[in-house]
Scaffold this motif. Structure first.
Motif, PDB file in Angstrom:
ATOM      1  N   ASP A 212      23.542  34.595  70.366  1.00  0.00           N
ATOM      2  CA  ASP A 212      22.919  34.436  71.678  1.00  0.00           C
ATOM      3  C   ASP A 212      22.059  33.180  71.788  1.00  0.00           C
ATOM      4  O   ASP A 212      21.226  33.064  72.691  1.00  0.00           O
ATOM      5  N   ILE A 213      22.268  32.240  70.876  1.00  0.00           N
ATOM      6  CA  ILE A 213      21.481  31.004  70.910  1.00  0.00           C
ATOM      7  C   ILE A 213      21.660  30.274  72.237  1.00  0.00           C
ATOM      8  O   ILE A 213      20.710  29.669  72.761  1.00  0.00           O
ATOM      9  N   ASP A 214      22.854  30.330  72.814  1.00  0.00           N
ATOM     10  CA  ASP A 214      23.072  29.631  74.082  1.00  0.00           C
ATOM     11  C   ASP A 214      22.147  30.154  75.177  1.00  0.00           C
ATOM     12  O   ASP A 214      21.484  29.378  75.883  1.00  0.00           O
ATOM     13  N   LEU A 215      22.052  31.466  75.310  1.00  0.00           N
ATOM     14  CA  LEU A 215      21.178  32.054  76.326  1.00  0.00           C
ATOM     15  C   LEU A 215      19.708  31.794  76.018  1.00  0.00           C
ATOM     16  O   LEU A 215      18.923  31.418  76.898  1.00  0.00           O
ATOM     17  N   LEU A 216      19.335  31.991  74.759  1.00  0.00           N
ATOM     18  CA  LEU A 216      17.940  31.801  74.374  1.00  0.00           C
ATOM     19  C   LEU A 216      17.508  30.349  74.538  1.00  0.00           C
ATOM     20  O   LEU A 216      16.379  30.070  74.963  1.00  0.00           O
TER      21      LEU A 216
ATOM     22  N   ALA B  25      14.274  26.372  77.308  1.00  0.00           N
ATOM     23  CA  ALA B  25      14.105  25.104  78.014  1.00  0.00           C
ATOM     24  C   ALA B  25      13.267  25.280  79.283  1.00  0.00           C
ATOM     25  O   ALA B  25      12.642  24.331  79.757  1.00  0.00           O
ATOM     26  N   ARG B  26      13.237  26.493  79.819  1.00  0.00           N
ATOM     27  CA  ARG B  26      12.404  26.802  80.982  1.00  0.00           C
ATOM     28  C   ARG B  26      11.050  27.380  80.571  1.00  0.00           C
ATOM     29  O   ARG B  26      10.282  27.827  81.429  1.00  0.00           O
TER      30      ARG B  26
ATOM     31  N   SER C 248      15.418  26.910  65.721  1.00  0.00           N
ATOM     32  CA  SER C 248      14.494  25.810  66.029  1.00  0.00           C
ATOM     33  C   SER C 248      15.253  24.540  66.375  1.00  0.00           C
ATOM     34  O   SER C 248      14.839  23.778  67.262  1.00  0.00           O
ATOM     35  N   GLU C 249      16.387  24.293  65.710  1.00  0.00           N
ATOM     36  CA  GLU C 249      17.193  23.114  66.034  1.00  0.00           C
ATOM     37  C   GLU C 249      17.780  23.198  67.436  1.00  0.00           C
ATOM     38  O   GLU C 249      18.079  22.171  68.052  1.00  0.00           O
ATOM     39  N   ALA C 250      17.931  24.424  67.948  1.00  0.00           N
ATOM     40  CA  ALA C 250      18.441  24.614  69.309  1.00  0.00           C
ATOM     41  C   ALA C 250      17.333  24.514  70.356  1.00  0.00           C
ATOM     42  O   ALA C 250      17.587  24.704  71.550  1.00  0.00           O
ATOM     43  N   GLY C 251      16.101  24.228  69.913  1.00  0.00           N
ATOM     44  CA  GLY C 251      14.991  24.088  70.852  1.00  0.00           C
ATOM     45  C   GLY C 251      14.286  25.382  71.179  1.00  0.00           C
ATOM     46  O   GLY C 251      13.488  25.447  72.124  1.00  0.00           O
ATOM     47  N   ILE C 252      14.535  26.432  70.395  1.00  0.00           N
ATOM     48  CA  ILE C 252      13.912  27.736  70.633  1.00  0.00           C
ATOM     49  C   ILE C 252      12.673  27.853  69.747  1.00  0.00           C
ATOM     50  O   ILE C 252      12.782  27.723  68.522  1.00  0.00           O
ATOM     51  N   PRO C 253      11.487  28.030  70.317  1.00  0.00           N
ATOM     52  CA  PRO C 253      10.287  28.151  69.477  1.00  0.00           C
ATOM     53  C   PRO C 253      10.363  29.399  68.600  1.00  0.00           C
ATOM     54  O   PRO C 253      10.676  30.490  69.083  1.00  0.00           O
TER      55      PRO C 253
END
Length: 362
Positions: free
Chosen positions: A178-182, A187-188, A226-231
């Motif tokens: 679910d990395i795409d959704l997260l 990003a928002r 984290s590489e996907a920009g998810i804190p």
């Protein structure tokens, strides 16, 4: 795993289970005990397998007023958890279902299909006021049966559609699906993830958390998220005094290198039935350290196995609790961890239009 429970059939094999006890829950009026009746009928040895039942959810959101928790609402798509962590504070909740907090908790699971639709209905209510929804607060939403049911994917899609903030806690690698959704939600400013990592020792992890990904794999999860920009927040919980607390600094350093920028730590706590289950496990796997570990636990909880008082139950008290807090604080500062919570925005919340809805001119 502790010694076999005499209430269980002798031919059952308990592979990769956190406990061997299946004592009845605290609300049951009767207990069970097996005995030899003279009928020596041989039975084939068989593996105790996981059973899943389904529940039609009447509600999705659960609210709490605990001053110890940073959230006031959560969603739980599953009851029970196949990960089988022997220390799991959620085990006593299975007693409310008439099931054992022991083996039943990790082998007799309940899935709640349709919970995403119920959640969407609750979020649309005119009386609803948005607040961060926590997922994974009781049992792990990315435990193995999620691969079959996909409830987390459905829930996240609803939250994404509503632009609703979410905080996920897990040990399960299925979160990578679910990395795409997260990432889109992050990003928002509307998604953060906590990864639970209790030890770097794969042998201790296998014994204590028998069906969880090994420590190295969880560090890889932190890296990918984290590489996907998810804190990502490291959840070093629980640290077991006398067993894993010496690893605190090493765990923090490994997680920081993997990409975690925030961290929390909670020492072992043993509410209700968890205490007996953990002590049985400890005596079986680490008999040389069992007394020392429990002495330290009791020192941190006012002489008891567990102190349930708000303000004390999460961090403990006394010399050992203070020393652990000081060590964690020093390590967080040295490594450069951010001491603030993951910022999650409530500003963008809006129910998506449904087919046939009147569109706004503004």
């Amino acid at each position: 795993m502790s010694d076999p429970d005499p209430t269980l059939p002798a031919h059952l094999r308990l592979r990769a289970r956190g406990t061997a006890s299946n004592a009845v829950g605290r609300f049951e009026r009767q207990t069970r005990e097996r005995f030899e009746d003279g009928w020596d009928i041989p039975e084939d040895e068989r593996l105790l397998r996981t059973e899943v039942r389904e529940e039609v959810p009447r509600s999705a959101l659960s609210f709490n007023r605990s001053p110890d928790l940073p959230f006031d609402r959560s969603v739980n798509p599953y009851r029970g958890c196949e990960h089988g962590c022997v220390y799991c504070f959620a085990r006593p909740s299975h007693a409310f279902l008439g099931l054992s907090p022991g083996l039943d908790f990790e082998t007799r699971l309940i899935a709640r299909p349709g919970i995403a639709e119920v959640l969407a209905k609750e979020l649309r209510a005119k009386s609803y006021k948005p607040g961060v929804i926590a997922l994974g607060t009781n049992t792990d939403p990315y435990q193995p049966i999620e691969a079959r049911y996909g409830l987390m994917r459905q829930i996240l899609q609803v939250l994404s559609d509503f632009h609703h903030p979410v905080a996920v806690t897990t040990k399960g690698t299925l979160i990578e699906r679910d990395i795409d959704l997260l990432a889109e939600m992050a990003a928002r400013g509307q998604a953060g993830v906590g990864i639970s990592l209790t030890t770097l020792d794969p042998d201790l992890a296998r014994r204590m958390e028998p069906r969880c990904p090994p420590p190295a794999r969880r560090l890889d999860m932190i890296r990918r998220l984290s590489e996907a920009g998810i804190p990502v927040r490291l959840m070093m919980s629980p640290l077991v005094p006398g067993l894993s607390d010496h690893e605190a600094e090493a765990i923090l350093e490994a997680a920081y290198k993997a990409g975690a920028r925030r961290a929390t730590c909670i020492p072992l706590r043993l509410p209700r039935e968890v205490s007996g289950l953990f002590q049985d496990w400890l005596a079986h796997h680490y008999p040389d350290r069992a007394a020392h570990v429990m002495n330290r636990v009791r020192e941190m909880h006012g002489g008891r196995d567990y102190d349930p008082e708000f303000g004390r139950r999460m961090g403990g008290q006394g010399l050992w609790a203070d020393l652990l807090k000081a060590r964690i604080k020093l390590a967080l500062t040295r490594l450069g961890y951010d001491r603030s919570p993951i910022p999650l925005s409530l500003e963008g919340f809006r129910p998506p239009p449904r087919p046939g809805d009147q569109l706004s001119f503004f």
